[in-house]
Design a protein around this motif. Structure first.
Motif, PDB file in Angstrom:
ATOM      1  N   LEU A 370     -76.070  -8.186  59.598  1.00  0.00           N
ATOM      2  CA  LEU A 370     -75.990  -8.815  58.285  1.00  0.00           C
ATOM      3  C   LEU A 370     -75.750 -10.310  58.459  1.00  0.00           C
ATOM      4  CD1 LEU A 370     -73.700  -6.228  56.472  1.00  0.00           C
ATOM      5  CD2 LEU A 370     -76.055  -6.769  55.835  1.00  0.00           C
ATOM      6  N   GLN A 371     -76.599 -11.106  57.847  1.00  0.00           N
ATOM      7  CA  GLN A 371     -76.554 -12.541  58.077  1.00  0.00           C
ATOM      8  C   GLN A 371     -76.372 -13.306  56.761  1.00  0.00           C
ATOM      9  OE1 GLN A 371     -79.249 -15.418  60.721  1.00  0.00           O
ATOM     10  NE2 GLN A 371     -80.341 -14.492  59.025  1.00  0.00           N
ATOM     11  N   VAL A 372     -75.477 -14.297  56.785  1.00  0.00           N
ATOM     12  CA  VAL A 372     -75.382 -15.222  55.659  1.00  0.00           C
ATOM     13  C   VAL A 372     -76.521 -16.231  55.850  1.00  0.00           C
ATOM     14  CG1 VAL A 372     -73.984 -16.949  54.476  1.00  0.00           C
ATOM     15  CG2 VAL A 372     -72.897 -14.920  55.466  1.00  0.00           C
ATOM     16  N   GLU A 373     -77.581 -16.016  55.094  1.00  0.00           N
ATOM     17  CA  GLU A 373     -78.795 -16.819  55.279  1.00  0.00           C
ATOM     18  C   GLU A 373     -78.732 -18.143  54.517  1.00  0.00           C
ATOM     19  OE1 GLU A 373     -83.635 -16.276  54.765  1.00  0.00           O
ATOM     20  OE2 GLU A 373     -82.261 -14.656  54.238  1.00  0.00           O
ATOM     21  N   ARG A 374     -78.056 -18.133  53.381  1.00  0.00           N
ATOM     22  CA  ARG A 374     -77.991 -19.341  52.544  1.00  0.00           C
ATOM     23  C   ARG A 374     -76.633 -19.354  51.848  1.00  0.00           C
ATOM     24  NH1 ARG A 374     -79.538 -20.328  47.127  1.00  0.00           N
ATOM     25  NH2 ARG A 374     -80.294 -22.447  46.726  1.00  0.00           N
ATOM     26  N   TRP A 375     -75.969 -20.527  51.852  1.00  0.00           N
ATOM     27  CA  TRP A 375     -74.637 -20.615  51.237  1.00  0.00           C
ATOM     28  C   TRP A 375     -74.504 -21.986  50.588  1.00  0.00           C
ATOM     29  CZ3 TRP A 375     -69.387 -19.890  54.313  1.00  0.00           C
ATOM     30  CH2 TRP A 375     -68.326 -19.814  53.399  1.00  0.00           C
ATOM     31  N   ILE A 376     -74.565 -21.987  49.264  1.00  0.00           N
ATOM     32  CA  ILE A 376     -74.425 -23.214  48.484  1.00  0.00           C
ATOM     33  C   ILE A 376     -73.105 -23.141  47.723  1.00  0.00           C
ATOM     34  CG2 ILE A 376     -75.432 -24.694  46.705  1.00  0.00           C
ATOM     35  CD1 ILE A 376     -77.158 -24.422  49.198  1.00  0.00           C
ATOM     36  N   ASN A 377     -72.290 -24.175  47.847  1.00  0.00           N
ATOM     37  CA  ASN A 377     -71.052 -24.213  47.089  1.00  0.00           C
ATOM     38  C   ASN A 377     -70.925 -25.550  46.376  1.00  0.00           C
ATOM     39  OD1 ASN A 377     -68.460 -22.650  46.616  1.00  0.00           O
ATOM     40  ND2 ASN A 377     -67.649 -24.670  47.172  1.00  0.00           N
ATOM     41  N   ARG A 378     -70.839 -25.466  45.039  1.00  0.00           N
ATOM     42  CA  ARG A 378     -70.760 -26.662  44.197  1.00  0.00           C
ATOM     43  C   ARG A 378     -71.894 -27.643  44.529  1.00  0.00           C
ATOM     44  NH1 ARG A 378     -65.993 -26.631  41.349  1.00  0.00           N
ATOM     45  NH2 ARG A 378     -64.453 -25.096  42.089  1.00  0.00           N
ATOM     46  N   GLY A 379     -73.077 -27.063  44.727  1.00  0.00           N
ATOM     47  CA  GLY A 379     -74.258 -27.873  44.979  1.00  0.00           C
ATOM     48  C   GLY A 379     -74.411 -28.365  46.400  1.00  0.00           C
ATOM     49  N   VAL A 380     -73.474 -28.039  47.281  1.00  0.00           N
ATOM     50  CA  VAL A 380     -73.515 -28.508  48.670  1.00  0.00           C
ATOM     51  C   VAL A 380     -73.967 -27.362  49.575  1.00  0.00           C
ATOM     52  CG1 VAL A 380     -72.153 -29.413  50.592  1.00  0.00           C
ATOM     53  CG2 VAL A 380     -71.676 -30.167  48.247  1.00  0.00           C
ATOM     54  N   ASP A 381     -74.887 -27.669  50.479  1.00  0.00           N
ATOM     55  CA  ASP A 381     -75.338 -26.685  51.470  1.00  0.00           C
ATOM     56  C   ASP A 381     -74.219 -26.507  52.488  1.00  0.00           C
ATOM     57  OD1 ASP A 381     -76.472 -25.175  53.461  1.00  0.00           O
ATOM     58  OD2 ASP A 381     -78.350 -26.320  53.545  1.00  0.00           O
ATOM     59  N   PHE A 382     -73.423 -25.449  52.297  1.00  0.00           N
ATOM     60  CA  PHE A 382     -72.236 -25.290  53.143  1.00  0.00           C
ATOM     61  C   PHE A 382     -72.602 -24.838  54.554  1.00  0.00           C
ATOM     62  CE2 PHE A 382     -68.069 -23.435  54.373  1.00  0.00           C
ATOM     63  CZ  PHE A 382     -67.314 -24.583  54.186  1.00  0.00           C
ATOM     64  N   LEU A 383     -73.723 -24.147  54.733  1.00  0.00           N
ATOM     65  CA  LEU A 383     -74.155 -23.803  56.086  1.00  0.00           C
ATOM     66  C   LEU A 383     -74.459 -25.064  56.885  1.00  0.00           C
ATOM     67  CD1 LEU A 383     -76.449 -20.639  55.779  1.00  0.00           C
ATOM     68  CD2 LEU A 383     -74.100 -20.783  56.616  1.00  0.00           C
ATOM     69  N   ALA A 384     -75.014 -26.070  56.206  1.00  0.00           N
ATOM     70  CA  ALA A 384     -75.272 -27.333  56.894  1.00  0.00           C
ATOM     71  C   ALA A 384     -73.965 -28.011  57.285  1.00  0.00           C
ATOM     72  CB  ALA A 384     -76.099 -28.257  56.000  1.00  0.00           C
ATOM     73  N   VAL A 385     -72.944 -27.873  56.436  1.00  0.00           N
ATOM     74  CA  VAL A 385     -71.619 -28.426  56.759  1.00  0.00           C
ATOM     75  C   VAL A 385     -71.071 -27.745  58.011  1.00  0.00           C
ATOM     76  CG1 VAL A 385     -69.226 -28.662  55.972  1.00  0.00           C
ATOM     77  CG2 VAL A 385     -71.126 -29.049  54.366  1.00  0.00           C
ATOM     78  N   ILE A 386     -71.183 -26.405  58.050  1.00  0.00           N
ATOM     79  CA  ILE A 386     -70.709 -25.657  59.221  1.00  0.00           C
ATOM     80  C   ILE A 386     -71.492 -26.074  60.466  1.00  0.00           C
ATOM     81  CG2 ILE A 386     -70.563 -23.352  60.249  1.00  0.00           C
ATOM     82  CD1 ILE A 386     -70.062 -22.266  57.427  1.00  0.00           C
ATOM     83  N   GLN A 387     -72.809 -26.236  60.305  1.00  0.00           N
ATOM     84  CA  GLN A 387     -73.646 -26.647  61.426  1.00  0.00           C
ATOM     85  C   GLN A 387     -73.210 -28.007  61.961  1.00  0.00           C
ATOM     86  OE1 GLN A 387     -76.514 -24.835  62.697  1.00  0.00           O
ATOM     87  NE2 GLN A 387     -76.238 -26.320  64.359  1.00  0.00           N
ATOM     88  N   ALA A 388     -72.928 -28.931  61.034  1.00  0.00           N
ATOM     89  CA  ALA A 388     -72.500 -30.275  61.450  1.00  0.00           C
ATOM     90  C   ALA A 388     -71.156 -30.215  62.167  1.00  0.00           C
ATOM     91  CB  ALA A 388     -72.423 -31.193  60.229  1.00  0.00           C
ATOM     92  N   TYR A 389     -70.239 -29.406  61.650  1.00  0.00           N
ATOM     93  CA  TYR A 389     -68.925 -29.266  62.284  1.00  0.00           C
ATOM     94  C   TYR A 389     -69.076 -28.673  63.689  1.00  0.00           C
ATOM     95  CZ  TYR A 389     -64.157 -27.645  63.156  1.00  0.00           C
ATOM     96  OH  TYR A 389     -62.932 -27.409  63.725  1.00  0.00           O
ATOM     97  N   ALA A 390     -69.941 -27.632  63.802  1.00  0.00           N
ATOM     98  CA  ALA A 390     -70.143 -26.994  65.108  1.00  0.00           C
ATOM     99  C   ALA A 390     -70.768 -27.970  66.094  1.00  0.00           C
ATOM    100  CB  ALA A 390     -71.017 -25.761  64.947  1.00  0.00           C
ATOM    101  N   SER A 391     -71.689 -28.797  65.626  1.00  0.00           N
ATOM    102  CA  SER A 391     -72.344 -29.755  66.511  1.00  0.00           C
ATOM    103  C   SER A 391     -71.340 -30.748  67.082  1.00  0.00           C
ATOM    104  CB  SER A 391     -73.434 -30.508  65.751  1.00  0.00           C
ATOM    105  OG  SER A 391     -74.450 -29.611  65.319  1.00  0.00           O
ATOM    106  N   GLN A 392     -70.355 -31.152  66.256  1.00  0.00           N
ATOM    107  CA  GLN A 392     -69.343 -32.095  66.729  1.00  0.00           C
ATOM    108  C   GLN A 392     -68.460 -31.488  67.803  1.00  0.00           C
ATOM    109  OE1 GLN A 392     -67.149 -33.612  63.400  1.00  0.00           O
ATOM    110  NE2 GLN A 392     -68.872 -34.835  62.613  1.00  0.00           N
ATOM    111  N   THR A 393     -68.328 -30.154  67.788  1.00  0.00           N
ATOM    112  CA  THR A 393     -67.507 -29.485  68.805  1.00  0.00           C
ATOM    113  C   THR A 393     -68.319 -29.141  70.039  1.00  0.00           C
ATOM    114  OG1 THR A 393     -67.931 -27.288  67.873  1.00  0.00           O
ATOM    115  CG2 THR A 393     -66.024 -28.507  67.026  1.00  0.00           C
ATOM    116  N   GLY A 394     -69.610 -29.474  70.022  1.00  0.00           N
ATOM    117  CA  GLY A 394     -70.437 -29.256  71.206  1.00  0.00           C
ATOM    118  C   GLY A 394     -71.043 -27.882  71.321  1.00  0.00           C
ATOM    119  N   SER A 395     -70.952 -27.067  70.265  1.00  0.00           N
ATOM    120  CA  SER A 395     -71.514 -25.708  70.345  1.00  0.00           C
ATOM    121  C   SER A 395     -72.211 -25.380  69.023  1.00  0.00           C
ATOM    122  CB  SER A 395     -70.414 -24.684  70.630  1.00  0.00           C
ATOM    123  OG  SER A 395     -69.354 -24.832  69.721  1.00  0.00           O
TER     124      SER A 395
END
Length: 509
Positions: A370-395
Motif C-alpha cells: 500500500l503506497q501513499v501516492e499523492r499527499w496534498i495538505n493545505r495546497g502544498v505537495d507534502f510528498l515533495a516536502v518529505i522528498q526535500a527533507y530526505a534529500s538533505q539527509t543524504g537518503s
C-alpha cells in the motif's frame, strides 16, 4: 494419520505456554529435574553445567547439550567397527536402550538389576541408565552460544512440564490442547482400533515405541489436523494475540543466511515473489521418524498454515521436492491475493470535508504494498516536502509504504457506526540504497530503515503516523494523517483506479 516426528516439539512448547505462559521460561532446569543434582558439579569440556541451562534454553535449542543420549549410536549396530579402525568398547560404553528403533526406549526411572551376591541371595540396584548416560555426554557449546538441534532438550521439557503441574505430560496435552482444539486425529500414543492410517511396507516406524521421547518426536497427526492447529495458532485460539506474537519470534540465527531458530521454530526467510519483493518469514517445523517425513508451515504475513506429509522409503526426497514446488507457487499467489484484498479495502482518494483546506491523500498499490501516492495538505505537495527533507539527509525517499501495526482502537466520534474500527498504520519510507557500481554492500543501508520509524516529528506526532477508519464490512472510509491534525474521507474508492495497480489482477487459486 501419519507420524509427525519432530513436529511434536511444537506441541510440547505450546502445551507449556497454554498452561503456564512465560512464568517459568527463565527458571533453571535443575529446579524441576532432581536427578541433575547428582551430576558432576565441576563443569569442564566433558561435563554439562546444568545449573546454567534454563527452560527457555531447552525450548529454543540454545541449551548447548547434545542431540541425543543414545539414539543413532553406532555401537548398537551389529557391525565390526574395529575393522573400520575404531577402538574396542567396554560393555559400559555401549547403550542398552534407545540406541536404535529395534531397542526399547530409555526409561527415566531406570532398570532394576538383580545381582547374585551369595547362594540364594540377591541384591537389587536401580540403574538409571538414561540419566547416567546424559552425565557422560559432553556439552556441544556453552548455553546461549548458538542453536544446536537437541532431542534430549525436549524430552527434558516433557519432564519439566509434568513437574510444574504434577500431571503427566500426555494427559496435560490431551486435556489442555488436543481436546479444546478438537484435534481428533492427533495423538500422543499409537492410535487404537482402526482408522485411516498411512503405514508403508517394511520397517515403517509406525509401531515404534518412543516412550519418553514422544514430546520430542513421537506423535501422530493428520494433514488436516496439523494445518488446523497452525491456523489456531495464528488465530490465537488459546494464547492471546500478544503471547502468540511473542512466541513466533526468532531466538537465534544459524550458519544459513536465511534460517533462524525460534522455540522451536525453523524460520525460513524468502521474498514475496521468490526472487524479488518484500521479505517474508515462514515459521516452519519439520519432522522425521522411520519412513515418515512431514512439514508444518505457518505464515503470519498471509495468515495461512499448511502441512505436507509423506511416507515411504523415499519420503525424505519427496517432501523436499514437494515443499519447494508448493511454496514456489503458493507464496507469489498469496502475495498477489493479499495486495489485491488490501487495495480493495483501502485504495482510493481521501479528501478533507472542508474544501477550502485543499487537503487530500491518495492510496494506491504496487508490488511493494500500500503506497501513499499523492499527499496534498493545505495546497502544498507534502510528498515533495518529505522528498526535500530526505534529500538533505543524504537518503532520498522513493516510496512511502503503509504498514499495519497490530494496534486497533474503537471509534472515537459520536454518531459513528459502533461496528466500525480504527487501525493504526505507519508509513515506511523506502529509500534507494542501490550501489551505483553494482557492487554488493556488506553494510546494506536498506537494513537501517527500521531505525527511522516514528521520525521526524512535528508537535510530538511523527510524520509516519496514520489511523485508518474501517466500516463493518472492512472497507476504509476515512484516514487520519495524525501529524496534520485532520481526518480525510474517501471520495474515490475504486481499487483498480491507480495506474500502478493495473498489473495486479484479482488472483485465483
Amino acid at each position: 494419520m501419519y507420524r509427525i516426528g519432530s513436529i511434536s516439539k511444537i506441541f510440547t512448547v505450546y502445551t507449556l505456554l497454554v498452561n503456564y505462559g512465560w512464568e517459568h521460561w527463565n527458571d533453571c532446569i535443575m529446579k524441576y529435574l532432581p536427578e541433575l543434582q547428582h551430576a558432576d558439579h565441576n563443569p569442564s569440556v566433558a561435563h554439562v553445567d546444568w545449573s546454567k541451562i534454563t527452560i527457555g534454553d531447552l525450548a529454543s535449542q540454545l541449551s548447548g547439550i547434545g542431540r541425543d543420549y543414545s539414539y543413532g549410536d553406532l555401537a548398537n549396530l551389529d557391525i565390526p567397527w574395529t575393522d573400520a579402525g575404531l577402538p574396542p568398547l567396554s560393555p559400559d560404553d555401549v547403550p542398552q536402550c534407545g540406541g536404535n528403533a529395534s531397542m526399547p526406549p530409555c526409561d527415566r526411572d531406570g532398570i532394576v538389576l538383580l545381582i547374585h551376591v551369595a547362594p540364594h541371595s540377591y541384591s537389587s540396584f536401580l540403574f538409571l541408565e538414561y540419566v547416567h548416560g546424559l552425565f557422560r555426554r559432553a556439552p556441544v557449546f556453552a548455553p546461549q552460544t548458538t542453536p544446536v538441534y537437541s532431542n534430549t532438550a525436549f524430552r527434558m521439557l516433557g519432564y519439566i512440564i509434568q513437574a510444574i503441574g504434577g500431571t503427566r505430560f500426555d494427559k496435560l496435552l490431551q486435556s489442555s490442547v488436543l481436546r479444546p482444539l478438537n484435534l481428533t486425529t492427533t495423538s500422543y500414543a499409537i492410535p487404537a482400533g482402526e482408522g485411516s492410517w498411512v503405514i508403508p511396507n517394511g520397517e515403517s516406524g509406525w509401531y515404534q515405541d518412543t516412550g519418553d521421547e514422544t514430546p520430542t518426536a513421537g506423535m501422530y497427526s493428520s494433514s488436516s489436523n496439523l494445518a488446523k492447529f497452525g491456523r489456531d495458532v495464528l488465530l490465537s485460539k488459546q494464547l492471546s494475540a500478544l503471547e502468540t506474537r511473542r512466541w513466533m519470534k526468532p531466538s537465534s540465527h544459524t550458519a544459513g543466511l536465511f534460517l533462524s531458530v525460534g522455540s522451536p521454530w525453523e524460520i525460513m526467510r524468502t521474498r514475496s515473489q521468490i526472487s524479488h519483493g518484500r521479505t517474508i518469514d515462514l515459521y516452519t517445523k519439520s519432522g522425521s521418524i522411520g519412513q515418515y517425513n512431514s512439514l508444518l508451515v505457518i505464515s503470519q504475513d498471509y495468515g495461512v498454515a499448511l502441512s505436507i506429509m509423506t511416507a515411504g522409503l523415499s519420503s525424505a526426497a519427496v517432501i523436499e521436492v514437494a515443499s519447494e514446488m508448493v511454496l514456489q507457487t503458493l507464496i507469489p499467489t498469496l502475495e498477489n491475493r493479499t495486495l489485491y484484498e488490501a487495495c480493495k479495502s483501502l485504495c482510493g482518494t481521501y479528501e478533507s470535508p472542508d474544501r477550502s483546506k485543499n487537503s487530500s491523500l491518495t492510496v494506491s498499490m504496487d508490488t511493494n504494498g500500500l503506497q501513499v501516492e499523492r499527499w496534498i495538505n493545505r495546497g502544498v505537495d507534502f510528498l515533495a516536502v518529505i522528498q526535500a527533507y530526505a534529500s538533505q539527509t543524504g537518503s532520498p525517499s522513493i516510496h512511502m509504504i503503509l504498514q499495519a501495526t497490530n494496534l486497533e482502537y474503537p471509534p472515537n466520534t459520536q454518531g459513528q457506526d459502533v461496528t466500525s474500527r480504527r487501525v493504526a498504520y505507519r508509513a515506511i519510507f523506502e529509500k534507494d540504497t542501490s550501489d551505483s557500481t553494482g557492487q554488493h554492500r556488506i553494510m546494506d543501508q536498506s537494513a537501517r530503515q527500521w531505525t527511522s520509524v516514528d521520525t521526524p516529528m512535528y508537535g510530538e506526532i511523527a510524520y509516519d503516523d496514520f489511523v485508518v477508519h474501517f466500516d463493518h464490512s472492512g472497507i476504509a472510509f476515512a484516514i487520519e494523517p495524525r501529524v496534520m491534525r485532520d481526518t480525510l474521507y474517501k471520495v474515490d474508492g475504486e481499487a483498480g483506479s491507480s495506474p500502478r495497480f493495473t498489473h495486479i489482477q484479482s488472483p485465483g487459486f
